[in-house]
Design a protein around this motif. Structure first.
Motif, PDB file in Angstrom:
ATOM      1  N   GLU A  14       6.478  -4.483   8.350  1.00 56.99           N
ATOM      2  CA  GLU A  14       7.821  -3.967   8.109  1.00 56.99           C
ATOM      3  C   GLU A  14       7.819  -2.499   7.705  1.00 56.99           C
ATOM      4  O   GLU A  14       8.760  -1.765   8.012  1.00 56.99           O
ATOM      5  CB  GLU A  14       8.505  -4.799   7.019  1.00 56.99           C
ATOM      6  N   THR A  15       6.763  -2.052   7.040  1.00 55.31           N
ATOM      7  CA  THR A  15       6.743  -0.670   6.562  1.00 55.31           C
ATOM      8  C   THR A  15       6.245   0.312   7.613  1.00 55.31           C
ATOM      9  O   THR A  15       6.100   1.496   7.321  1.00 55.31           O
ATOM     10  CB  THR A  15       5.878  -0.552   5.290  1.00 55.31           C
ATOM     11  N   ASP A  35       4.036   0.293  -3.454  1.00 57.14           N
ATOM     12  CA  ASP A  35       4.606  -0.886  -2.813  1.00 57.14           C
ATOM     13  C   ASP A  35       4.000  -1.208  -1.455  1.00 57.14           C
ATOM     14  O   ASP A  35       4.029  -2.366  -1.033  1.00 57.14           O
ATOM     15  CB  ASP A  35       6.120  -0.717  -2.646  1.00 57.14           C
ATOM     16  N   VAL A  36       3.477  -0.203  -0.772  1.00 51.03           N
ATOM     17  CA  VAL A  36       2.871  -0.443   0.543  1.00 51.03           C
ATOM     18  C   VAL A  36       1.361  -0.606   0.418  1.00 51.03           C
ATOM     19  O   VAL A  36       0.778  -1.588   0.884  1.00 51.03           O
ATOM     20  CB  VAL A  36       3.217   0.689   1.531  1.00 51.03           C
ATOM     21  N   MET A  59      15.716   3.298  -1.315  1.00 53.34           N
ATOM     22  CA  MET A  59      15.435   2.497  -0.124  1.00 53.34           C
ATOM     23  C   MET A  59      16.504   1.427   0.081  1.00 53.34           C
ATOM     24  O   MET A  59      16.894   1.147   1.221  1.00 53.34           O
ATOM     25  CB  MET A  59      14.059   1.852  -0.240  1.00 53.34           C
ATOM     26  N   TYR A  84      12.362   1.466   8.522  1.00 54.86           N
ATOM     27  CA  TYR A  84      11.730   1.754   7.233  1.00 54.86           C
ATOM     28  C   TYR A  84      11.350   3.232   7.149  1.00 54.86           C
ATOM     29  O   TYR A  84      11.586   3.892   6.130  1.00 54.86           O
ATOM     30  CB  TYR A  84      10.493   0.880   7.044  1.00 54.86           C
ATOM     31  N   ARG A  98       3.384   7.447   7.409  1.00 55.62           N
ATOM     32  CA  ARG A  98       4.496   6.933   6.603  1.00 55.62           C
ATOM     33  C   ARG A  98       5.078   8.047   5.731  1.00 55.62           C
ATOM     34  O   ARG A  98       6.299   8.132   5.551  1.00 55.62           O
ATOM     35  CB  ARG A  98       4.022   5.779   5.714  1.00 55.62           C
ATOM     36  N   ILE A 108       5.159   4.554  -1.477  1.00 53.86           N
ATOM     37  CA  ILE A 108       4.191   4.163  -0.459  1.00 53.86           C
ATOM     38  C   ILE A 108       2.875   3.739  -1.098  1.00 53.86           C
ATOM     39  O   ILE A 108       2.270   2.732  -0.711  1.00 53.86           O
ATOM     40  CB  ILE A 108       3.988   5.306   0.555  1.00 53.86           C
ATOM     41  N   VAL A 151      12.572   5.898   4.361  1.00 54.86           N
ATOM     42  CA  VAL A 151      11.654   6.527   3.418  1.00 54.86           C
ATOM     43  C   VAL A 151      11.693   8.052   3.536  1.00 54.86           C
ATOM     44  O   VAL A 151      11.439   8.766   2.557  1.00 54.86           O
ATOM     45  CB  VAL A 151      10.219   5.980   3.609  1.00 54.86           C
ATOM     46  N   ARG A 172      12.845   2.870  -5.074  1.00 55.05           N
ATOM     47  CA  ARG A 172      13.303   1.550  -4.639  1.00 55.05           C
ATOM     48  C   ARG A 172      14.820   1.526  -4.503  1.00 55.05           C
ATOM     49  O   ARG A 172      15.362   0.934  -3.557  1.00 55.05           O
ATOM     50  CB  ARG A 172      12.833   0.481  -5.629  1.00 55.05           C
ATOM     51  N   VAL A 226       4.381  -7.003   4.845  1.00 55.22           N
ATOM     52  CA  VAL A 226       4.584  -5.654   4.311  1.00 55.22           C
ATOM     53  C   VAL A 226       4.017  -4.609   5.269  1.00 55.22           C
ATOM     54  O   VAL A 226       4.665  -3.594   5.558  1.00 55.22           O
ATOM     55  CB  VAL A 226       3.950  -5.517   2.916  1.00 55.22           C
TER      56      VAL A 226
END
Length: 340
Positions: free
Chosen positions: A131-132, A156-157, A187, A137, A40, A153, A141, A184, A128
């Motif tokens: 989707e991430t 929120d992830v 994004m 996404y 990610r 990351i 990012v 945020r 989550v």
């Protein structure tokens, strides 16, 4: 397991007393989730692999510094995150721009299936996680500066508390909270607005039927049929080749200009990567007497239409667990049918 509990279980006062084999066994159990975390951060499967190896090397060299004040998992996340930031500073000092990520690589669903279950019964947690890992996404990012990206990351992830993230990054909690707000906002700027309508994860019957039609039309090189499945604002890219085509007309023109309609000898195998529907295409090779890997199209489906196609080259097939060749099935084109 807390750090203290881990050391007590091992009967040692610090990891410095653990031999290399035992140390390797301890850290390897965290490899799957660390690999996805690095992926990610970096957007590249290969860079994630290299960074996890670097993480374990750094951890081994610094093992004396782990004294049980945090969990081993938290300690490894701190090392992995900073290893990612170091790599980004060296290889990609500037984030992606223009809506495309040339270093983007797909992630095999078979490896995602190996991740710890965690709170698998919590729908929000499952959503989550799904989707991430989707390509839209990851593209978004990668447009963030590295440190806000890391904060986003981790917070929120991964769900790490702001205090822990501040410790990971050597920042204050206020600095972390400020970076999270900037991330945020970034994004929201780069993510598609209809994200809640994506057909990721478990594919419904409508999505499966759309993928079947897309596969059949691609094998038949039926451009009008393919165009009918695209939304007006569809996006199409083929990393690492530069070029982002936006809109049905632009995408179809690119296909026609590149001679797609004259291509013969295709076969398509439906699959999935990054928790998205995908189709792996093979091209008949007369000399080999088999269909060999060509490209894989990863689709984003929204409201029953294709809204994004990301195409990857054949070198991704082995990592994705796809066959290296498909045997002849009696429908191969003649030797002058366009297949080399």
């Amino acid at each position: 397991m807390s750090g203290d509990t881990l050391l007590e279980e091992l009967g040692v006062s610090g990891l410095g007393e653990v031999d290399e084999a035992a140390f390797s066994e301890l850290v390897e159990r965290h490899r799957p989730e660390l690999h996805v975390h690095c992926y990610r951060m970096l957007g590249s499967f290969e860079d994630a692999e290299d960074t996890v190896q670097e993480t374990f090397l750094r951890a081994w060299r610094r093992r004396e510094t782990f004294e049980g004040r945090s969990t081993l998992r938290a300690w490894l996340y701190r090392i992995a995150t900073n290893a990612c930031l170091d790599l980004l500073a060296k290889r990609r000092p500037e984030p992606a721009t223009g809506g495309e990520v040339l270093w983007l690589q797909p992630y095999p669903d078979r490896l995602l299936d190996e991740l710890p279950a965690g709170d698998a019964d919590e729908p929000e947690t499952v959503a989550v996680a799904r989707e991430t890992i989707e390509l839209a996404y990851l593209v978004a990012v990668q447009h963030l500066a590295p440190r806000p990206r890391a904060v986003l990351i981790l917070r929120d992830v991964q769900g790490w508390p702001a205090k822990d993230v501040a410790e990971f990054l050597g920042d204050s909690v206020n600095s972390v909270n400020s970076a999270l707000q900037r991330a945020r906002a970034g994004m929201r700027e780069h993510l598609p607005a209809e994200r809640q309508d994506w057909s990721g994860g478990e594919q419904d019957a409508g999505t499966r039927e759309l993928v079947r039609r897309y596969t059949d039309a691609s094998v038949a090189t039926d451009v009008p049929a393919l165009a009918s499945m695209l939304r007006d604002d569809v996006r199409c890219s083929m990393p690492p080749t530069p070029g982002l085509y936006i809109g049905r007309d632009a995408v179809v023109k690119d296909w026609v200009d590149n001679g797609f309609e004259g291509m013969k000898g295709l076969r398509g195998v439906p699959t999935s990567v990054n928790r998205q529907p995908a189709v792996a295409f093979y091209l008949w090779q007369q000399r080999e007497g088999a269909y060999l890997p060509l490209t894989i199209d990863v689709l984003r489906v929204t409201g029953g239409a294709i809204t994004e196609i990301v195409t990857f080259h054949e070198d991704r097939f082995p990592r994705l667990g796809l066959p290296e060749r498909l045997p002849a099935d009696g429908t191969e084109p003649s030797s002058d049918g366009g297949a080399a």
